[in-house]
Design an enzyme around this catalytic site. Structure first.
Site: not given
Length: 343
Positions: A219, A227, A232, A236, A261
């Protein structure tokens, strides 16, 4: 089999109120966001419980597997409203309908070929009978009649060959589309990694073969803040960078994007400590890289991930092993992040 049950149940009553309730139940059971596109997908699915879309969803969800947003996109039913507010034309059948049409077209072609073959047989019999009649009548063969029948048979042979060629081409195209759809349904569109469904299938296959298995759950640390601070699009790019690092370092083992994530690694044929060493190399690679914003070259700050790794016992399902690895991941987060815990 929540999706399959919902589709079957939809045929029990066609009242608008009942259909509305079932659409809501379907979205909740499948854990899909209640957005217009998913509502439209559920409507077309449940309003036609015997259609090709319903059959495809039944096949995907049989055994308790839930639909993903990627599944909906693959089925061709990402029905978002148009910018002009009037709504876009909805494509409920999508790839499933295209495949169904190709299959039906192939069946029609085979039926036509069978009819041509029967006609060929009748013409051949007629030719033989004509030769027999001419011989019986006086010994002279009616050359013109035999030539006419033979020419007709040759023409039918050529027609049949052309139809067979088209049928072969159709079958090849159908096979390619099905392979592409099958691959898309098991691949994450952002990172191009295998997705959760692919992980589940790979685990089942490896477990059945008796191979030594370890499952890692990874994670990204403080991903929400990435973010929030940078947007975002940057988030990404971070996910794709971590996916690339995991894929390269864990080559030979299946790396999947499990969701959000969160990533998972299916280590096969290695013991727990070897799996830990491989994944720790990936962790160090990610942590030591200096990430920068593409637009301004400003530093993004440290990016790290935490992980938990658990070995699978004989006969143990993925959900059980994954849960243990997930608890170890939580322990790694609690211990300060950017570390691995094994169990």
């Amino acid at each position: 089999m929540v999706g399959a049950r919902a589709v079957r149940a939809a045929s029990e009553s066609d009242s608008p109120r009942r259909l509305y309730d079932r659409i809501g139940e379907f979205l909740v059971n499948q854990r899909l966001d209640p957005d217009p596109g998913n509502y439209a997908f559920a409507y077309h699915l449940l309003a036609n419980p015997e259609g090709p879309l319903a059959r495809a969803v039944h096949a995907l969800t049989d055994g308790g597997v839930r639909l993903t947003q990627r599944d909906i996109e693959t089925l061709g039913c990402d029905l978002r409203p148009a910018q002009n507010g009037k709504g876009a034309k909805e494509k409920a059948d999508g790839l499933v309908a295209q495949t169904q049409m190709q299959v039906e077209g192939f069946q029609d072609m085979v039926t036509a070929i069978r009819a041509e073959t029967e006609d060929f047989g009748r013409d051949l019999a007629a030719s033989a009978e004509a030769i027999s009649r001419s011989t019986d009548a006086g010994g002279a063969i009616a050359i013109d009649e035999v030539a006419r029948i033979t020419a007709a048979m040759i023409e039918r042979v050529h027609s049949t060959e052309a139809q067979l060629a088209r049928a072969t081409c159709e079958a090849s195209e159908l096979r390619e589309k099905l392979e592409e759809a099958r691959d898309n349904a098991r691949r994450d569109p952002l990172t191009d990694l295998p997705n959760r469904r692919a992980l589940e299938e790979a685990y089942a296959a490896q477990a059945a073969s008796g191979t030594q298995i370890c499952v890692a759950v990874c994670d990204v640390d403080h991903f929400k803040s990435v973010n929030d601070r940078f947007g975002h699009a940057v988030g990404d790019r971070v996910l794709k960078a971590i996916a690339e690092a995991l894929g390269q370092t864990c080559a030979g083992h299946l790396v999947a994007r499990y969701g959000g994530e969160e990533f998972a690694v299916l280590f096969t044929g290695v013991d727990l400590r070897t799996a830990r060493d491989i994944l720790d190399t990936a962790r160090v690679t990610v942590a030591t890289k200096r990430y920068r914003l593409r637009e301004s070259d400003a530093p993004l700050g440290e990016i790290t991930f935490s992980a938990g790794i658990a070995p699978a016992a004989a006969g143990e399902g993925l959900s059980t092993v994954f849960h243990r690895a997930d608890r170890l991941l939580y322990a790694a987060k609690t211990a300060g992040r950017n570390c691995l815990h094994i169990g």
